[in-house]
Design an enzyme around this catalytic site. Structure first.
Site, mmCIF file in Angstrom:
data_model
loop_
_atom_site.group_PDB
_atom_site.id
_atom_site.type_symbol
_atom_site.label_atom_id
_atom_site.label_comp_id
_atom_site.label_asym_id
_atom_site.label_seq_id
_atom_site.Cartn_x
_atom_site.Cartn_y
_atom_site.Cartn_z
ATOM 1 C CE LYS A 51 -1.666 1.464 4.043
ATOM 2 N NZ LYS A 51 -1.210 2.814 4.412
ATOM 3 C CG ASN A 52 2.313 2.607 3.522
ATOM 4 O OD1 ASN A 52 1.169 2.978 3.238
ATOM 5 N ND2 ASN A 52 2.676 2.297 4.741
ATOM 6 C CB CYS A 62 -3.699 10.858 12.319
ATOM 7 S SG CYS A 62 -3.434 9.087 12.166
ATOM 8 N NE ARG A 76 0.716 9.993 10.431
ATOM 9 C CZ ARG A 76 0.258 8.986 9.667
ATOM 10 N NH1 ARG A 76 -0.898 8.432 9.963
ATOM 11 N NH2 ARG A 76 0.935 8.575 8.631
ATOM 12 C CG ASP A 95 3.390 1.160 9.636
ATOM 13 O OD1 ASP A 95 3.608 1.463 8.450
ATOM 14 O OD2 ASP A 95 3.077 2.003 10.506
ATOM 15 N NE ARG A 120 -7.166 4.195 5.915
ATOM 16 C CZ ARG A 120 -6.702 5.364 6.336
ATOM 17 N NH1 ARG A 120 -7.010 5.776 7.554
ATOM 18 N NH2 ARG A 120 -5.924 6.103 5.584
HETATM 19 C C1 EPZ Z 1 4.389 6.707 6.517
HETATM 20 O O1 EPZ Z 1 3.617 7.755 7.094
HETATM 21 C C2 EPZ Z 1 3.435 5.523 6.373
HETATM 22 N N1 EPZ Z 1 2.331 5.901 5.524
HETATM 23 C C3 EPZ Z 1 2.918 5.105 7.750
HETATM 24 O O2 EPZ Z 1 2.124 3.938 7.595
HETATM 25 C C4 EPZ Z 1 4.098 4.767 8.633
HETATM 26 O O3 EPZ Z 1 3.640 4.499 9.934
HETATM 27 C C5 EPZ Z 1 5.090 5.940 8.695
HETATM 28 O O4 EPZ Z 1 5.478 6.327 7.364
HETATM 29 C C6 EPZ Z 1 6.343 5.599 9.468
HETATM 30 O O5 EPZ Z 1 6.955 4.477 8.954
HETATM 31 C C7 EPZ Z 1 2.516 5.930 4.169
HETATM 32 O O6 EPZ Z 1 3.581 5.668 3.633
HETATM 33 C C8 EPZ Z 1 1.341 6.302 3.346
HETATM 34 P P1 EPZ Z 1 6.460 9.998 8.641
HETATM 35 P P2 EPZ Z 1 4.184 9.254 7.146
HETATM 36 O O7 EPZ Z 1 6.295 11.292 7.941
HETATM 37 O O8 EPZ Z 1 5.018 9.519 5.954
HETATM 38 C C9 EPZ Z 1 6.842 13.263 12.084
HETATM 39 C C10 EPZ Z 1 0.286 2.514 7.875
HETATM 40 O O9 EPZ Z 1 -0.097 1.914 8.881
HETATM 41 N N2 EPZ Z 1 6.744 14.269 11.006
HETATM 42 O O10 EPZ Z 1 7.619 9.162 8.289
HETATM 43 O O11 EPZ Z 1 3.034 10.135 7.419
HETATM 44 C C11 EPZ Z 1 5.550 12.459 12.254
HETATM 45 O O12 EPZ Z 1 4.618 13.130 13.039
HETATM 46 C C12 EPZ Z 1 0.747 3.971 7.992
HETATM 47 O O13 EPZ Z 1 0.346 2.018 6.744
HETATM 48 C C13 EPZ Z 1 6.885 15.599 11.314
HETATM 49 O O14 EPZ Z 1 7.063 15.964 12.470
HETATM 50 O O15 EPZ Z 1 5.110 9.168 8.427
HETATM 51 C C14 EPZ Z 1 6.061 11.166 12.872
HETATM 52 O O16 EPZ Z 1 6.192 11.345 14.240
HETATM 53 C C15 EPZ Z 1 0.471 4.559 9.326
HETATM 54 N N3 EPZ Z 1 6.809 16.509 10.316
HETATM 55 C C16 EPZ Z 1 7.430 11.001 12.209
HETATM 56 O O17 EPZ Z 1 7.794 12.271 11.699
HETATM 57 C C17 EPZ Z 1 6.604 16.143 8.993
HETATM 58 O O18 EPZ Z 1 6.519 16.997 8.114
HETATM 59 C C18 EPZ Z 1 7.462 9.990 11.072
HETATM 60 O O19 EPZ Z 1 6.396 10.257 10.213
HETATM 61 C C19 EPZ Z 1 6.464 14.786 8.707
HETATM 62 C C20 EPZ Z 1 6.541 13.856 9.723
#
Ligand code: EPZ
Length: 444
Positions: A22-23, A136, A141, A327, A419
């Site tokens: 998916k990702n 979320c 996030r 995840d 999802r």
């Molecule tokens: C991706 O989300 C995945 N989703 C998530 O999978 C996964 O949990 C996550 O990466 C971590 O591996 C998709 O790829 C669609 P991040 P993403 O930006 O990109 C902080 C699932 O279950 N952050 O790597 O949204 C954030 O809050 C889902 O399939 C900022 O602070 O995650 C988090 O604490 C859930 N500012 C950390 O970084 C930003 O601009 C990592 O988030 C961006 C992120």
């Protein structure tokens, strides 16, 4: 709202085929915004989030159609298995001139990954207006890193009325360092930098396999990206991109869920079509816990036939790849309820990702949550109960616990699971589990 009715305990035994990730599929679909030529994707999972992305792309003028797959690119077709379906291709092509560079709240609010249209729309059309994703279940996030990165490439970024508006006649290559590794943040910048003038150097990037898979697709479309999958990525901008055919990587999180399923139920599962290197953090941990792991050309086999007491409690801390994936944290917690001893699970990526703990406690688990850490005491004989899914991975955790538990478990709000898991009940039934999907009306 559908529910799963599960009766257990049942050891999961047999082979299961990983679906496409998916990702990895989500950013691949967004990449279709960068060209007018057809982008053909293989192994796109039939899950709700991909349908949402297709609806958003359709709104933005890119049509998508599933077709019988003629001959997918490079890697071999998946083996026939109980739940497998004929190989199809998803063909994405701009259906009408870009009428809008606007991703509305109505679509974005249902799926945060919609933010992945921001980079390609801005890079291709010089303007993009995307609704801010909002809160979320698993954490705040924010997308500040996405916006900081686009601003570093010369975009004018404004927030107004719950939307982010970005403008740039043409993005300009630059050096940008993320404050922390972000998966979709890195992907958004890759999608944008492809069409920027000059070279972009991205530092402290996310190293997830899904990021590298996106770069493979973009390079097949004519981009010039090097180093993806590492923490520094270089993008030499080009003036335009063409179409391409690409097979999405297997889903390591879905696959890991079934391997943990083998461990928690005392089963023996062969996971086909998975990439062992992408799953290394989990495989290493499962071996530590006492699960027999065998990697061969046939796939990845997990066996936990040692009976009660054979699983050892082991601590884990989630981290960006190649650390232990957040995840799989919930599914791992379910496993630790069956292990002998006390384990500590530290969630370092998201600030609110233990909502499955009180639901596991309803099944008899002994879990104590304290901020970003959870202590699990085991082994516990789980017993069936009515539980509620709160997010995608929490629902997978509860389903696995239900298969391992004695008696009947009813997992409510299965829409979370839909999802990101393709045909989970079919795959589990193929491994011997007694799982039935019930529409709410049938349940009473
Ligand atoms: C991706 O989300 C995945 N989703 C998530 O999978 C996964 O949990 C996550 O990466 C971590 O591996 C998709 O790829 C669609 P991040 P993403 O930006 O990109 C902080 C699932 O279950 N952050 O790597 O949204 C954030 O809050 C889902 O399939 C900022 O602070 O995650 C988090 O604490 C859930 N500012 C950390 O970084 C930003 O601009 C990592 O988030 C961006 C992120």
């Amino acid at each position: 709202m559908d529910r799963f009715h599960i009766s257990g305990p049942t050891p999961l035994v047999g082979r299961v085929c990983a679906s496409g990730a998916k990702n990895a599929a989500l950013p691949a679909l967004a990449a279709s915004l960068l060209t007018d030529e057809p982008v053909t994707l293989y192994r796109v999972p039939r899950v709700r989030d991909l349908r949402t992305m297709r609806r958003l792309l359709d709104y933005l003028g890119v049509g998508s159609e599933e077709r019988e797959a003629a001959e997918p690119p490079e890697s071999p077709k998946p083996p026939e298995s109980p739940e497998s379906r004929p190989e199809t291709a998803l063909v994405l092509q701009r259906a009408r001139p870009s009428s809008s560079s606007d991703a509305p709240y109505e679509l974005v609010k249902t799926m945060r990954a919609s933010v992945l249209v921001l980079g390609p729309l801005l890079a291709r059309f010089g303007f993009a207006r995307v609704s801010l994703p909002g809160g979320c279940a698993i954490g705040v996030r924010p997308i500040d890193q996405h916006l900081k990165g686009l601003a570093a490439l010369g975009a004018d970024v404004r927030l107004a009325g719950g939307y982010v508006e970005t403008r740039a006649s043409r993005l300009a290559g630059a050096r940008f360092r993320f404050d922390l590794p972000t998966v979709t943040g890195t992907e958004n910048l890759l999608l944008a930098a492809c069409l920027a003038r000059g070279t972009t150097v991205l530092e402290n990037c996310a190293r997830e396999p899904e990021v590298a898979d996106l770069a493979r697709l973009l390079n097949a479309m004519g981009a010039r990206i090097s180093g993806a999958g590492g923490d520094t990525v270089v993008v030499d901008g080009v003036d335009g991109l063409g179409g391409a055919a690409h097979r999405v990587i297997p889903d390591r999180i879905e696959g890991g869920t079934y391997l943990i399923g083998a461990a928690i139920t005392g089963g023996d599962v062969l996971l086909e079509q998975a990439v062992a290197a992408d799953l290394a953090p989990l495989l290493d941990k499962l071996a530590e816990v006492g699960v027999e792991i065998e990697v061969s050309a046939a796939g990845i086999r997990a066996r936990a036939r040692g009976g009660d007491g054979s699983l050892r409690a082991r601590d884990v801390a989630t981290a960006p790849h190649p650390g232990f994936p957040t995840d799989l944290q919930a599914q791992y917690m379910a496993l630790m309820t069956r292990a002998t001893g006390t384990s500590t699970i530290r969630e370092t990526v998201f600030e609110n990702r233990f909502q499955h703990a009180p639901e596991l406690a309803r099944m008899g688990a002994r879990v104590h949550v304290d901020g970003g850490s959870a202590r699990v005491d085991g082994p516990t004989e789980l017993t069936g109960a009515a539980v509620m899914a709160t997010d995608l991975r929490a629902s997978a955790c509860l389903v696995l616990a239900g298969v391992a538990a004695a008696g009947t478990t009813v997992v409510d709000r299965i829409y979370h699971l839909d999802r990101g898991y393709e045909g989970m009940e079919l795959k589990l039934q193929g491994l011997g589990a007694h799982v039935a999907r019930m529409a709410e009306s049938m349940a009473t």
